[in-house]
Write a protein that holds these residues in place. Structure first.
Motif, PDB file in Angstrom:
ATOM      1  N   CYS A  30       0.848  -1.197   0.000  1.00  0.00           N
ATOM      2  CA  CYS A  30       0.000   0.000   0.000  1.00  0.00           C
ATOM      3  C   CYS A  30       0.890   1.257   0.000  1.00  0.00           C
ATOM      4  CB  CYS A  30      -0.922   0.022   1.216  1.00  0.00           C
ATOM      5  SG  CYS A  30      -1.997  -1.444   1.352  1.00  0.00           S
ATOM      6  N   THR A  31       0.270   2.396  -0.215  1.00  0.00           N
ATOM      7  CA  THR A  31       0.991   3.673  -0.134  1.00  0.00           C
ATOM      8  C   THR A  31       0.399   4.525   0.992  1.00  0.00           C
ATOM      9  OG1 THR A  31      -0.462   4.686  -1.788  1.00  0.00           O
ATOM     10  CG2 THR A  31       1.571   3.661  -2.590  1.00  0.00           C
ATOM     11  N   VAL A  32       1.296   5.274   1.654  1.00  0.00           N
ATOM     12  CA  VAL A  32       0.879   6.116   2.790  1.00  0.00           C
ATOM     13  C   VAL A  32       1.326   7.558   2.540  1.00  0.00           C
ATOM     14  CG1 VAL A  32       1.076   6.540   5.265  1.00  0.00           C
ATOM     15  CG2 VAL A  32       0.995   4.182   4.393  1.00  0.00           C
ATOM     16  N   THR A  33       0.388   8.487   2.748  1.00  0.00           N
ATOM     17  CA  THR A  33       0.685   9.925   2.646  1.00  0.00           C
ATOM     18  C   THR A  33       0.211  10.617   3.928  1.00  0.00           C
ATOM     19  OG1 THR A  33       0.475   9.928   0.227  1.00  0.00           O
ATOM     20  CG2 THR A  33       0.232  12.056   1.370  1.00  0.00           C
ATOM     21  N   VAL A  34       1.064  11.478   4.476  1.00  0.00           N
ATOM     22  CA  VAL A  34       0.706  12.267   5.661  1.00  0.00           C
ATOM     23  C   VAL A  34       0.939  13.745   5.323  1.00  0.00           C
ATOM     24  CG1 VAL A  34       1.172  12.734   8.094  1.00  0.00           C
ATOM     25  CG2 VAL A  34       1.399  10.381   7.200  1.00  0.00           C
ATOM     26  N   GLU A  35      -0.130  14.532   5.448  1.00  0.00           N
ATOM     27  CA  GLU A  35      -0.024  15.953   5.091  1.00  0.00           C
ATOM     28  C   GLU A  35      -0.815  16.840   6.080  1.00  0.00           C
ATOM     29  OE1 GLU A  35      -2.522  18.042   3.852  1.00  0.00           O
ATOM     30  OE2 GLU A  35      -4.155  16.575   3.648  1.00  0.00           O
ATOM     31  N   CYS A  36      -0.307  18.088   6.228  1.00  0.00           N
ATOM     32  CA  CYS A  36      -0.947  19.081   7.110  1.00  0.00           C
ATOM     33  C   CYS A  36      -1.006  20.446   6.410  1.00  0.00           C
ATOM     34  CB  CYS A  36      -0.215  19.187   8.436  1.00  0.00           C
ATOM     35  SG  CYS A  36       1.524  19.618   8.283  1.00  0.00           S
ATOM     36  N   TYR A  60       3.640  18.541   3.358  1.00  0.00           N
ATOM     37  CA  TYR A  60       3.688  17.068   3.320  1.00  0.00           C
ATOM     38  C   TYR A  60       4.750  16.553   4.284  1.00  0.00           C
ATOM     39  CZ  TYR A  60       0.663  16.774  -0.786  1.00  0.00           C
ATOM     40  OH  TYR A  60      -0.411  16.842  -1.635  1.00  0.00           O
ATOM     41  N   ILE A  61       4.310  15.797   5.274  1.00  0.00           N
ATOM     42  CA  ILE A  61       5.233  15.148   6.206  1.00  0.00           C
ATOM     43  C   ILE A  61       5.761  13.840   5.577  1.00  0.00           C
ATOM     44  CG2 ILE A  61       5.440  14.127   8.496  1.00  0.00           C
ATOM     45  CD1 ILE A  61       3.205  16.020   9.412  1.00  0.00           C
ATOM     46  N   ILE A  62       4.870  13.068   4.956  1.00  0.00           N
ATOM     47  CA  ILE A  62       5.225  11.836   4.205  1.00  0.00           C
ATOM     48  C   ILE A  62       4.431  11.874   2.901  1.00  0.00           C
ATOM     49  CG2 ILE A  62       5.177   9.304   4.181  1.00  0.00           C
ATOM     50  CD1 ILE A  62       5.305   9.338   7.230  1.00  0.00           C
ATOM     51  N   GLY A  97       5.502  27.403  19.102  1.00  0.00           N
ATOM     52  CA  GLY A  97       6.632  26.493  19.152  1.00  0.00           C
ATOM     53  C   GLY A  97       6.502  25.284  18.256  1.00  0.00           C
ATOM     54  N   HIS A  98       5.361  25.208  17.523  1.00  0.00           N
ATOM     55  CA  HIS A  98       5.160  24.048  16.656  1.00  0.00           C
ATOM     56  C   HIS A  98       5.381  24.396  15.166  1.00  0.00           C
ATOM     57  CE1 HIS A  98       3.411  22.383  20.298  1.00  0.00           C
ATOM     58  NE2 HIS A  98       3.349  21.184  19.708  1.00  0.00           N
ATOM     59  N   GLU A  99       5.783  25.641  14.946  1.00  0.00           N
ATOM     60  CA  GLU A  99       5.944  26.047  13.553  1.00  0.00           C
ATOM     61  C   GLU A  99       7.037  25.223  12.839  1.00  0.00           C
ATOM     62  OE1 GLU A  99       4.564  29.389  16.060  1.00  0.00           O
ATOM     63  OE2 GLU A  99       6.253  27.990  16.113  1.00  0.00           O
ATOM     64  N   ASP A 100       8.044  24.829  13.579  1.00  0.00           N
ATOM     65  CA  ASP A 100       9.145  24.094  12.947  1.00  0.00           C
ATOM     66  C   ASP A 100       8.766  22.672  12.506  1.00  0.00           C
ATOM     67  OD1 ASP A 100      10.748  26.280  13.379  1.00  0.00           O
ATOM     68  OD2 ASP A 100      11.574  25.497  15.275  1.00  0.00           O
ATOM     69  N   PHE A 101       7.634  22.202  12.970  1.00  0.00           N
ATOM     70  CA  PHE A 101       7.205  20.830  12.622  1.00  0.00           C
ATOM     71  C   PHE A 101       6.322  20.795  11.361  1.00  0.00           C
ATOM     72  CE2 PHE A 101       7.584  20.717  17.350  1.00  0.00           C
ATOM     73  CZ  PHE A 101       8.764  19.991  17.391  1.00  0.00           C
ATOM     74  N   VAL A 102       6.048  22.002  10.858  1.00  0.00           N
ATOM     75  CA  VAL A 102       5.184  22.045   9.666  1.00  0.00           C
ATOM     76  C   VAL A 102       6.074  22.203   8.437  1.00  0.00           C
ATOM     77  CG1 VAL A 102       3.325  23.251   8.518  1.00  0.00           C
ATOM     78  CG2 VAL A 102       3.323  23.064  11.022  1.00  0.00           C
ATOM     79  N   LEU A 152      -0.918  25.662   6.998  1.00  0.00           N
ATOM     80  CA  LEU A 152      -0.196  26.750   6.336  1.00  0.00           C
ATOM     81  C   LEU A 152      -1.065  28.011   6.218  1.00  0.00           C
ATOM     82  CD1 LEU A 152       1.628  24.745   3.501  1.00  0.00           C
ATOM     83  CD2 LEU A 152       2.611  25.630   5.650  1.00  0.00           C
ATOM     84  N   SER A 153      -2.351  27.822   6.107  1.00  0.00           N
ATOM     85  CA  SER A 153      -3.255  28.971   6.029  1.00  0.00           C
ATOM     86  C   SER A 153      -3.861  29.330   7.387  1.00  0.00           C
ATOM     87  CB  SER A 153      -4.374  28.682   5.020  1.00  0.00           C
ATOM     88  OG  SER A 153      -5.090  27.510   5.372  1.00  0.00           O
TER      89      SER A 153
END
Length: 248
Positions: free
Chosen positions: A131-137, A160-162, A150-155, A141-142
């Motif tokens: 299977c394929t996995v995609t993780v996005e947030c 796209y995280i994955i 303090g969570h800006e660096d994780f975006v 951004l908007s």
């Protein structure tokens, strides 16, 4: 008249003379035979036996001829029967040979048909699926103003995280198993929580639920469809595409 009488007398005399001579000769022969028989009865008997044997030989010759003819007829009949049997055997052999050739041709055709026919391949259910996995947030951004400090660096810059990571899982794996495998392979932190509804994903890459608003959190889709059960209960099929998205 006298001449006539004279001729008649001459005729009577001649008849009488010649008749007596014939009877005398006949009587003489009979007397001679009787005398010879009396003198040599053995010779007479022998002559009788010889005559009988000659008659038997004659009959035997006739009978022998009949026997020879019968034997010849029997030999002819036997020869004809043998010839008929040979012809019948030859005919049977020919028929058997034709039948054998026909069977051989049929077998050869059947073998050729089988060899030209592509064998059917039966595929058993595989022990693994891919299977394929995609993780996005991208939605964050908007909505950066609502993001927890303090969570800006994780975006990521593109959200796209994955992106379309392929994972191989055992048959019967769930959507949770897929996202966990993808996060482990990419070094991404995964936060899972157990609830009465089953295990669900509370945070990925240090971006947790309610970090960008009171209603924010992670949802998942399989082939762009949102299942009605937790990701830990949804069993995947080979080729499924799983997407985890963050919503505000």
């Amino acid at each position: 008249m006298k001449k006539i009488i004279t001729l008649l007398l001459c005729a009577i005399f001649a008849f009488t003379l010649f008749g007596c001579s014939a009877d005398s000769v006949s009587n003489t022969e009979n007397s001679t035979s009787a005398v010879l028989a009396q003198r040599d009865p053995e010779q007479s008997a022998q002559n009788g036996q010889d005559s009988a044997k000659q008659e038997e030989n004659s009959d035997s010759d006739k009978g022998g001829g009949n026997t020879i003819v019968a034997q010849n007829d029997k030999e002819k009949s036997t020869t004809s029967s043998t010839t008929a049997k040979k012809q019948s055997s030859s005919a049977d052999a020919g028929t058997t040979k034709k039948s054998s050739e026909k069977n051989n041709n049929t077998t050869a055709k059947s073998s050729t048909a089988k060899s030209t026919t592509k064998p059917k391949t039966t595929t058993s259910s595989s022990s693994y699926i891919t299977c394929t996995v995609t993780v996005e947030c991208k939605v964050i951004l908007s909505n950066m103003d609502d993001l927890k400090a303090g969570h800006e660096d994780f975006v990521p810059d593109d959200g796209y995280i994955i992106r379309s990571h392929s994972v191989t899982l055992k048959n019967g794996a769930t959507a949770y198993d897929a996202v966990k495998e993808a996060c482990d392979k990419n070094g991404v932190r995964l936060n899972a929580v157990s609830s009465s509804y089953g295990t669900y994903v509370a945070g990925i890459n240090n971006i947790d639920e309610k970090d960008c608003g009171s209603q924010s959190g992670w949802i998942y889709k399989v082939n762009n469809v949102s299942p009605s059960k937790s990701c830990a209960k949804y069993k995947l099929k080979n080729g499924d595409a799983i997407t985890f998205s963050y919503v505000c």
